[in-house]
Design an enzyme around this catalytic site. Structure first.
Site, short mmCIF file in Angstrom:
data_model
loop_
_atom_site.label_atom_id
_atom_site.label_comp_id
_atom_site.label_asym_id
_atom_site.label_seq_id
_atom_site.Cartn_x
_atom_site.Cartn_y
_atom_site.Cartn_z
N ASP A 1 0.85 -1.18 0.00
CA ASP A 1 0.00 0.00 0.00
C ASP A 1 0.90 1.24 0.00
O ASP A 1 2.10 1.16 0.26
CB ASP A 1 -0.88 -0.04 1.25
CG ASP A 1 -1.70 1.20 1.45
OD1 ASP A 1 -2.32 1.67 0.48
OD2 ASP A 1 -1.73 1.72 2.59
N LEU A 2 0.33 2.40 -0.29
CA LEU A 2 1.08 3.66 -0.25
C LEU A 2 0.84 4.45 1.04
O LEU A 2 1.67 4.44 1.93
CB LEU A 2 0.72 4.53 -1.46
CG LEU A 2 1.39 4.21 -2.80
CD1 LEU A 2 0.93 5.19 -3.87
CD2 LEU A 2 2.91 4.26 -2.69
N ASP A 3 -0.29 5.14 1.13
CA ASP A 3 -0.55 6.02 2.27
C ASP A 3 -0.63 5.25 3.58
O ASP A 3 -1.38 4.28 3.70
CB ASP A 3 -1.85 6.81 2.04
CG ASP A 3 -1.73 7.75 0.86
OD1 ASP A 3 -1.11 8.81 1.02
OD2 ASP A 3 -2.24 7.41 -0.22
N THR B 1 -2.92 0.58 -4.17
CA THR B 1 -3.37 1.78 -3.47
C THR B 1 -4.81 2.16 -3.82
O THR B 1 -5.35 1.73 -4.85
CB THR B 1 -2.43 2.96 -3.84
OG1 THR B 1 -2.89 4.16 -3.22
CG2 THR B 1 -2.39 3.18 -5.36
N GLY B 2 -5.40 2.98 -2.97
CA GLY B 2 -6.71 3.54 -3.27
C GLY B 2 -6.62 4.78 -4.14
O GLY B 2 -7.63 5.26 -4.65
N ASP C 1 -2.14 -0.99 5.96
CA ASP C 1 -2.44 -0.38 7.26
C ASP C 1 -3.92 -0.17 7.53
O ASP C 1 -4.30 0.15 8.65
CB ASP C 1 -1.73 0.96 7.39
CG ASP C 1 -2.39 2.04 6.53
OD1 ASP C 1 -2.51 1.83 5.30
OD2 ASP C 1 -2.79 3.08 7.09
N ASN D 1 -9.07 -1.08 3.49
CA ASN D 1 -9.04 -1.40 2.07
C ASN D 1 -7.86 -2.30 1.72
O ASN D 1 -7.72 -2.73 0.57
CB ASN D 1 -9.04 -0.13 1.21
CG ASN D 1 -7.82 0.73 1.41
OD1 ASN D 1 -7.17 0.69 2.45
ND2 ASN D 1 -7.50 1.55 0.42
#
Length: 285
Positions: free
Chosen positions: A7-9, A41-42, A235, A238
């Site tokens: 994931d990114l954020d 990522t979202g 984290d 999603n």
């Protein structure tokens, strides 16, 4: 381990929304060791590409929670848009509950009001970062409009009527937990809809086939990699589908406690280079 999905954020990105040097080096080491790396990522594709380019990294991208999958040559592998009737239902319920929302499409990301977005995001960040000045938070919030290329629109009905528009995700915000719960309970039984969350005060609406877990499986199959040889790092909610689908699911130290209970391992927080710590730990094994 043959594939890392991150994931990114809140995960690969630190508190400054950047990829640290340690995270960069660890992922480069993984690639040199023959491990495939994909970002899941979202964010939209362009917004996901931004921090990767700044760090000098070039990875395939699963974006919009799995609604679109791009290979490392920027070619679209797969997409899963929302049904337009479902979009109208989401719009109706969000507006009835006074929720600010954004519509992510193949053309642009649309919002009804830049001013309302700034107001909502500043209030959310003020709750999360009480020590920050409102002016600094306004600058951070405004930067998102540049990264996501958000355009204002006042007629979503006309947007959903357009044959050239495909909707991949709708993202809605509220500072009130009971509003989030009400909207989720109203829509959760819709046949062509899955609902997740990527952070404080939001709901993310996608097609049921647009989930990170499904997208990671699709990507792994393309490279003939078994899911038992996949590590997924995230984290938030999603990220659950890919953490559960992977042979080895990793939760960030800053992750929600429920995410940690679903994962096989908890690494350090995103501001402590948690991705690098997990990657090096398991490359050594």
């Amino acid at each position: 381990m043959k594939l890392i999905a991150t994931d990114l954020d809140g995960t690969l990105l630190n508190q400054n929304h950047e990829i640290s040097e340690e995270n960069k080096k660890a992922l480069q080491l993984a690639k040199e060791s023959g491990v495939e790396v994909v970002v899941a990522t979202g964010r939209s594709y362009s917004a996901a590409k931004f921090p990767l380019m700044n760090a000098g990294l070039d990875f395939p991208i699963i974006c919009l929670n799995g609604a679109k999958i791009y290979d490392k040559d920027d070619q679209l592998i797969r997409s899963a848009p929302l049904d337009k009737q479902t979009c109208r239902k989401i719009q109706q319920v969000c507006q009835q509950n006074n929720m600010y929302f954004e519509v992510f499409t193949n053309k642009a990301t649309y919002s009804e009001s830049r001013e309302k977005f700034l107001e909502v995001m500043i209030d959310i960040m003020e709750s999360a970062y009480p020590g920050s000045s409102r002016e600094d938070l306004k600058v951070q919030a405004a930067n998102r409009f540049q990264q996501e290329r958000i355009e204002t629109i006042h007629d979503f009905d006309a947007l959903f009527d357009r044959e050239d528009i495909e909707v991949y995700k709708i993202l809605a915000f509220s500072l009130l937990d009971n509003t989030l719960d009400q909207v989720k309970s109203t829509l959760e039984n819709e046949q062509y809809l899955t609902i997740t969350s990527s952070g404080l005060s939001n709901l993310e609406f996608n097609h049921p086939d647009a989930q990170k877990g499904i997208a990671v499986k699709t990507f792994a199959k393309k490279y003939d990699i078994k899911m038992e040889n996949v590590m997924a790092i995230g984290d938030n909610f999603n990220d659950v589908s890919m953490i559960e689908a992977a042979g080895f699911g990793v939760a960030m130290g800053n992750a929600n406690e429920k995410i940690k209970t679903l994962a096989d391992y908890t690494t350090k927080a995103n501001h402590e280079d948690g991705v690098a710590f997990a990657v090096r730990e398991f490359l050594n094994k």
